[in-house]
Design an enzyme around this catalytic site. Structure first.
Site, mmCIF file in Angstrom:
data_model
loop_
_atom_site.group_PDB
_atom_site.id
_atom_site.type_symbol
_atom_site.label_atom_id
_atom_site.label_comp_id
_atom_site.label_asym_id
_atom_site.label_seq_id
_atom_site.Cartn_x
_atom_site.Cartn_y
_atom_site.Cartn_z
ATOM 1 N N ASP A 183 -8.753 -7.982 3.632
ATOM 2 C CA ASP A 183 -8.828 -7.587 5.039
ATOM 3 C C ASP A 183 -7.703 -8.171 5.890
ATOM 4 O O ASP A 183 -7.472 -7.717 7.002
ATOM 5 C CB ASP A 183 -10.216 -7.873 5.654
ATOM 6 C CG ASP A 183 -10.640 -9.313 5.540
ATOM 7 O OD1 ASP A 183 -9.892 -10.133 4.966
ATOM 8 O OD2 ASP A 183 -11.751 -9.636 6.026
ATOM 9 N N ARG A 184 -6.995 -9.169 5.368
ATOM 10 C CA ARG A 184 -5.892 -9.744 6.164
ATOM 11 C C ARG A 184 -4.549 -9.170 5.738
ATOM 12 O O ARG A 184 -4.415 -8.644 4.631
ATOM 13 C CB ARG A 184 -5.850 -11.261 5.984
ATOM 14 C CG ARG A 184 -7.096 -11.937 6.476
ATOM 15 C CD ARG A 184 -6.949 -13.441 6.474
ATOM 16 N NE ARG A 184 -8.147 -14.033 7.035
ATOM 17 C CZ ARG A 184 -8.213 -15.223 7.605
ATOM 18 N NH1 ARG A 184 -7.122 -15.979 7.651
ATOM 19 N NH2 ARG A 184 -9.343 -15.671 8.103
ATOM 20 N N SER A 196 -13.531 -14.580 1.405
ATOM 21 C CA SER A 196 -12.205 -14.219 1.926
ATOM 22 C C SER A 196 -11.092 -14.956 1.186
ATOM 23 O O SER A 196 -11.003 -14.882 -0.022
ATOM 24 C CB SER A 196 -12.162 -14.480 3.422
ATOM 25 O OG SER A 196 -11.004 -13.911 3.979
ATOM 26 N N HIS A 197 -10.278 -15.715 1.919
ATOM 27 C CA HIS A 197 -9.119 -16.383 1.319
ATOM 28 C C HIS A 197 -9.461 -17.771 0.785
ATOM 29 O O HIS A 197 -8.593 -18.438 0.245
ATOM 30 C CB HIS A 197 -8.039 -16.513 2.380
ATOM 31 C CG HIS A 197 -8.583 -17.190 3.598
ATOM 32 N ND1 HIS A 197 -9.284 -16.487 4.546
ATOM 33 C CD2 HIS A 197 -8.610 -18.471 3.959
ATOM 34 C CE1 HIS A 197 -9.691 -17.345 5.471
ATOM 35 N NE2 HIS A 197 -9.305 -18.550 5.146
ATOM 36 N N ASP A 231 -10.092 -10.883 -0.018
ATOM 37 C CA ASP A 231 -10.945 -9.692 0.057
ATOM 38 C C ASP A 231 -10.233 -8.500 0.695
ATOM 39 O O ASP A 231 -10.869 -7.482 0.989
ATOM 40 C CB ASP A 231 -12.244 -10.006 0.807
ATOM 41 C CG ASP A 231 -12.004 -10.450 2.235
ATOM 42 O OD1 ASP A 231 -10.988 -11.130 2.495
ATOM 43 O OD2 ASP A 231 -12.829 -10.121 3.111
ATOM 44 N N ASP A 257 -5.151 -10.926 1.680
ATOM 45 C CA ASP A 257 -5.938 -12.105 1.301
ATOM 46 C C ASP A 257 -6.952 -11.762 0.210
ATOM 47 O O ASP A 257 -6.930 -10.669 -0.361
ATOM 48 C CB ASP A 257 -6.626 -12.712 2.526
ATOM 49 C CG ASP A 257 -7.757 -11.851 3.042
ATOM 50 O OD1 ASP A 257 -7.675 -10.606 2.863
ATOM 51 O OD2 ASP A 257 -8.724 -12.395 3.617
ATOM 52 N N LYS A 276 -11.338 -5.478 9.397
ATOM 53 C CA LYS A 276 -9.888 -5.500 9.395
ATOM 54 C C LYS A 276 -9.412 -5.027 8.032
ATOM 55 O O LYS A 276 -10.170 -5.041 7.068
ATOM 56 C CB LYS A 276 -9.354 -6.884 9.766
ATOM 57 C CG LYS A 276 -9.891 -8.046 8.972
ATOM 58 C CD LYS A 276 -9.400 -9.338 9.619
ATOM 59 C CE LYS A 276 -9.754 -10.546 8.780
ATOM 60 N NZ LYS A 276 -10.939 -11.245 9.300
ATOM 61 N N GLU A 327 -6.608 -9.673 15.369
ATOM 62 C CA GLU A 327 -6.802 -11.102 15.594
ATOM 63 C C GLU A 327 -5.548 -11.854 15.171
ATOM 64 O O GLU A 327 -4.796 -11.397 14.306
ATOM 65 C CB GLU A 327 -7.964 -11.617 14.743
ATOM 66 C CG GLU A 327 -9.307 -11.059 15.126
ATOM 67 C CD GLU A 327 -10.428 -11.805 14.410
ATOM 68 O OE1 GLU A 327 -11.019 -12.705 15.028
ATOM 69 O OE2 GLU A 327 -10.686 -11.518 13.236
HETATM 70 C C1 VG1 Z 1 -11.459 -17.149 10.774
HETATM 71 C C2 VG1 Z 1 -10.490 -16.498 11.740
HETATM 72 C C3 VG1 Z 1 -11.118 -15.263 12.343
HETATM 73 C C4 VG1 Z 1 -11.552 -14.305 11.225
HETATM 74 C C5 VG1 Z 1 -12.469 -15.033 10.258
HETATM 75 C C6 VG1 Z 1 -12.832 -14.174 9.062
HETATM 76 O O1 VG1 Z 1 -12.617 -17.574 11.471
HETATM 77 O O2 VG1 Z 1 -10.111 -17.392 12.755
HETATM 78 O O3 VG1 Z 1 -10.196 -14.656 13.213
HETATM 79 O O4 VG1 Z 1 -12.219 -13.194 11.753
HETATM 80 O O5 VG1 Z 1 -11.827 -16.212 9.775
HETATM 81 O O6 VG1 Z 1 -11.683 -13.751 8.387
HETATM 82 P P1 VG1 Z 1 -12.856 -19.099 11.942
HETATM 83 O O7 VG1 Z 1 -14.206 -19.114 12.569
HETATM 84 O O8 VG1 Z 1 -12.715 -19.940 10.741
HETATM 85 O O9 VG1 Z 1 -11.746 -19.375 12.921
HETATM 86 V V1 VG1 Z 1 -11.743 -13.320 6.779
HETATM 87 O O10 VG1 Z 1 -10.337 -12.757 6.287
HETATM 88 O O11 VG1 Z 1 -12.765 -14.217 6.276
HETATM 89 O O12 VG1 Z 1 -12.890 -12.288 6.425
HETATM 90 CO CO CO Z 2 -10.547 -11.941 4.417
#
Ligand code: VG1
Ligand code: CO
Length: 543
Positions: free
Chosen positions: A281-282, A113-114, A279, A277, A376, A363
């Site tokens: 999704d944000r 992700s990010h 990947d 972000d 997302k 979220e």
């Molecule tokens: C975080 C966020 C959660 C989100 C997850 C994956 O998880 O709080 O809302 O779904 O990242 O997002 P955590 O357990 O660190 O709070 V992403 O953009 O990785 O795919």
């Molecule tokens: Co992401």
């Protein structure tokens, strides 16, 4: 190409977190590390044998190497066809969509992700199942158990797929189809939104600035915003995906997308500012001089979505993760629909979406999406906002202010305490957990606790239970405090403190968020004692 069974020993740390398995690149580069994890998936999810598998990633360092490994192993494990994004790229929502349209048995999404990328950065893999959603808690538990016992993996030797060449290639008896990473996704977006109207909005001189942060959404932004909607090229920035994300931290929030925030507060700011972000999704949404918090964005989209072509039938229902502010609850109530509260992590929305109980979900962590995929979707959220702006002919600020006057306003912030020793983070959780029972009825300044509990979730569709999903302290409608541990970090433990305050009086709608939340910060310290126990004077990041 000879099939090989290669002996290996388990790595005992392959437990997936909130969204897949995330580790430092160096961890993934250990001999057999990725192979063991993938073999566990092939062994446990037997539907992959004879089925199709979608593979793609966010373009970060190690993406291409991992994809070659995954393709060779897929061929050795009886997968009939791999569909892979050209250049190894697929945004997370585009991968989810491909799994759905191709009726694939599953998908490997290579992303952290990010989290920062590059040789010293992070790598990760998410396993999504048929239907496009993330593996359930039950399945990830089974994968983890299996990974602890694995003794061998299967692969084909000497496999190399040209990821740049679109079309069919064969690997052993398996077909590999290299597809453009945007085509199918762009077609889907055109079914959901009124492209003519948005094009017209741009023609009238309205403007967008979208920051792809050198991650996967660059090609999607180019195609959708520039090629199809006619926005000038200057509407997108940092649009070429780089293996190290340009050294940046593609987390679209007030800290890591500061330059965009500054732009939106400057003279000559565009009508809409947005970022995604690593990947894809944000999403972050900004108007001229105004930031729309993710919880607000969810609520505002909930109020307007039925005006857009793909959602004219209205929404079946809506869901938000537990720490997400309760703004959308008010809209759901006014529109007479159910609002579900789920644990953090997109996988918990999948059953509700599949069962047709919800159309929209989101979220607090800058995630919003609808039933068009099972992830997302950052670019979707930007298009949805563009379409709302074009359809209503209002500005972002006007939409927000009208919304707050009608439903009231939720001031909201998340305080992250990064890289804590695991024992310290656990101590905060245990200390708070041990006092929960005494809290109801207690008064802190203007706030009286009405409920305090550990969040446990029973899935309304399949009845599965998820326990230990965060601690929450509720002060009626007026406020909430939530504390939970992150499940996506790769260094130490991250503790998250979420603060929410509701106001619905005309004179209380225009405050600065940090000022509105200041009294709650004091209450939070009295109740959760984060500073006291961790010794940290301030959070690492406030979003
Ligand atoms: C975080 C966020 C959660 C989100 C997850 C994956 O998880 O709080 O809302 O779904 O990242 O997002 P955590 O357990 O660190 O709070 V992403 O953009 O990785 O795919
Ligand atoms: Co992401």
């Amino acid at each position: 190409m000879p099939l090989r069974e290669i002996a290996s020993k388990p790595y005992p740390d392959q437990k997936s977190g909130t969204a897949g398995l995330r580790k430092k690149v160096a961890v993934f580069q250990q001999p057999h590390y990725l192979e063991n994890f993938l073999q566990s998936i092939f062994d446990v999810d037997t539907r992959l044998r004879g089925g199709a598998l979608v593979i793609g990633g966010d373009g970060r360092y190690h993406n291409r190497t991992a994809i070659q490994t995954a393709i060779a192993m897929a061929a050795a494990n009886g997968v009939s066809r791999v569909i892979v994004g050209q250049g190894g790229l697929l945004s997370t929502p585009a991968a989810s969509h491909l799994i759905r349209t191709r009726r694939a048995a599953g998908g490997f999404i290579l992303t952290a992700s990010h989290n920062p990328a590059g040789m010293d950065g992070d790598f990760g893999i998410k396993y999504n199942v048929a239907g496009g959603g993330q593996a359930t808690e039950g399945l990830t538990d089974r994968l983890y158990e299996h990974s602890k016992q694995i003794q061998r993996y299967r692969t084909l030797e000497g496999v190399y797929v040209d990821l740049e060449r679109r079309g069919l290639q064969t690997v052993g008896s398996m077909e590999v189809e290299v597809v453009d990473c945007v085509d199918d996704y762009a077609a889907l977006m055109q079914m959901l939104f009124d492209f003519d109207r948005i094009r017209d909005w741009f023609k009238r001189g309205h403007s967008l600035r979208f920051d792809a942060m050198h991650a996967v959404t660059g090609p999607y932004a180019q195609r959708l915003f520039v090629d199809l909607l006619g926005a000038p090229l200057s509407s997108i920035q940092n649009a070429s995906p780089l293996e190290d994300f340009g050294g940046g931290h593609p987390d679209p929030n007030l800290i890591y997308a500061r330059h965009l925030v500054d732009l939106m507060h400057s003279e000559g700011a565009p009508d809409l500012g947005a970022a995604s972000d690593g990947d894809g999704d944000r999403n972050m949404i900004l108007g001229r001089g105004i930031f729309i918090s993710p919880g607000d964005s969810l609520a505002m989209l909930c109020a307007h979505l039925h005006e857009l072509p793909g959602y004219r039938r209205g929404l079946a229902g809506v869901a938000r993760s537990m720490p997400t502010c309760r703004a959308v609850d008010h809209v759901a109530k006014a529109l007479g629909m159910t609002c579900y509260e789920t644990p953090t992590g997109w996988k918990f929305f999948a059953n509700l979406l599949d069962a047709g109980r919800i159309t929209l979900c989101g979220e607090e962590s800058f995630g919003t999406s609808s039933d068009h995929v099972r992830e997302k979707d950052g670019v979707w959220a930007v298009l949805a906002w563009l379409n709302v702006l074009a359809a209503t002919q209002l500005s972002v600020r006007e939409i927000a202010e009208r919304h707050w006057r009608r439903f009231g306003r939720h001031y909201y912030a998340r305080h992250d305490y990064d890289e804590l020793p695991a024992s310290t983070a656990t101590q905060v959780m245990q200390t708070l957990a041990s006092t929960l029972l005494e809290l109801p009825g207690k008064r802190f300044g203007d706030y009286t606790v009405t409920d305090a509990d550990e969040f446990n979730y029973r899935d309304p569709v399949d009845g599965s239970i998820a326990t230990n999903q965060g601690l929450r302290v509720t002060f009626g409608e007026a406020a909430r405090l939530i504390v939970r541990l992150s499940g996506t970090g790769t260094k130490g433990a991250t503790l998250r403190l979420y603060l929410e305050r509701y106001e619905n009086n005309e004179t209380t709608l225009g405050w600065k968020t940090s000022e509105a939340l200041a009294p709650l910060v004091n209450v939070a310290e009295k109740i959760a004692r984060v500073a006291d126990i961790t010794g940290r004077r301030a959070p690492s990041v406030v979003t």
